[in-house]
Design an enzyme around this catalytic site. Structure first.
Site, short mmCIF file in Angstrom:
data_model
loop_
_atom_site.label_atom_id
_atom_site.label_comp_id
_atom_site.label_asym_id
_atom_site.label_seq_id
_atom_site.Cartn_x
_atom_site.Cartn_y
_atom_site.Cartn_z
N TYR A 105 15.18 -10.11 -58.22
CA TYR A 105 15.78 -11.44 -58.31
C TYR A 105 17.30 -11.36 -58.18
CZ TYR A 105 11.29 -13.41 -59.63
OH TYR A 105 9.98 -13.82 -59.63
N ARG A 119 19.07 -17.10 -61.95
CA ARG A 119 18.08 -18.10 -62.39
C ARG A 119 17.77 -19.11 -61.29
NH1 ARG A 119 19.34 -19.45 -68.73
NH2 ARG A 119 18.88 -17.34 -69.47
N ASN A 128 8.75 -22.89 -54.52
CA ASN A 128 8.31 -22.69 -53.15
C ASN A 128 6.88 -23.20 -52.96
OD1 ASN A 128 7.87 -21.68 -50.54
ND2 ASN A 128 7.29 -19.66 -51.33
N CYS A 136 7.81 -15.54 -51.25
CA CYS A 136 8.38 -15.34 -52.59
C CYS A 136 7.71 -14.19 -53.32
CB CYS A 136 8.32 -16.63 -53.40
SG CYS A 136 6.67 -17.31 -53.57
N HIS A 137 6.55 -13.75 -52.83
CA HIS A 137 5.89 -12.60 -53.46
C HIS A 137 6.69 -11.32 -53.28
CE1 HIS A 137 4.41 -12.48 -49.27
NE2 HIS A 137 4.39 -11.15 -49.46
N GLU A 163 1.30 -5.19 -47.60
CA GLU A 163 2.49 -5.07 -46.75
C GLU A 163 3.00 -3.63 -46.73
OE1 GLU A 163 4.22 -9.61 -47.00
OE2 GLU A 163 5.08 -8.09 -48.32
#
Length: 169
Positions: A105, A119, A128, A136-137, A163
């Protein structure tokens, strides 16, 4: 506006995508429940009617191809989401995070041009609506743990492993 949706079987469970008249993804995720997806579409984009289709063309092909191992298949699918300027920008940035190379993050906030906005970067992930297409994963906690994911940590773990394995092959 009338949107269309389709649910496809994937190795990690059913995946539903909602697209607008132009074929841009409005919402998507690992669920067969359309009612779970419609509320996450921004009110300015929310369709007045939704019709099921068995095939959404390029979107359906991208979903199938991604889950079969072509992790770049999602890269050129149009997505339409609305929010504030930073979150919209952060969603665009998420699309540049490479498969098999997740970021924290903190790194994601930095990539988004606001290193102190960790944040806000996390909020972009949480809000999302177009999971998979806005990946976002690919964002992890600072300690490397998975963090949260609307579709469950088992799905997030599967995606990251898929992936990493595909890229390494």
């Amino acid at each position: 506006m009338t949107a269309h949706y389709s649910t496809l079987d994937t190795p990690v469970g059913p995946f539903t995508a909602v697209v607008d008249a132009d074929g841009a993804v409005l919402a998507s995720g690992w669920t067969a429940d359309l009612g779970t997806l419609l509320p996450v579409i921004h009110s300015a984009l929310r369709p007045v009617a939704v019709e099921e289709r068995t095939d959404l063309g390029a979107v359906s092909r991208a979903i199938t191809d991604f889950h079969a191992g072509d992790v770049a298949a999602i890269d050129h699918i149009a997505v339409r989401q609305r929010s504030g300027a930073f979150i919209e920008h952060a969603w665009d940035v998420l699309r540049t995070v490479e498969p098999g190379k997740p970021v924290t993050y903190t790194e994601y906030a930095d990539l988004s041009g606001r290193p102190a906005a960790v944040r806000a970067a996390a909020m972009a992930c949480a809000r999302n609506a177009a999971a998979l297409f806005v990946p976002c994963h690919r964002v992890l906690r600072l300690d490397g743990s998975l963090g949260g994911f609307r579709w469950g940590l088992a799905v997030k773990e599967w995606l990251l492993t898929h992936e990493a394995h595909t890229i390494a092959s």
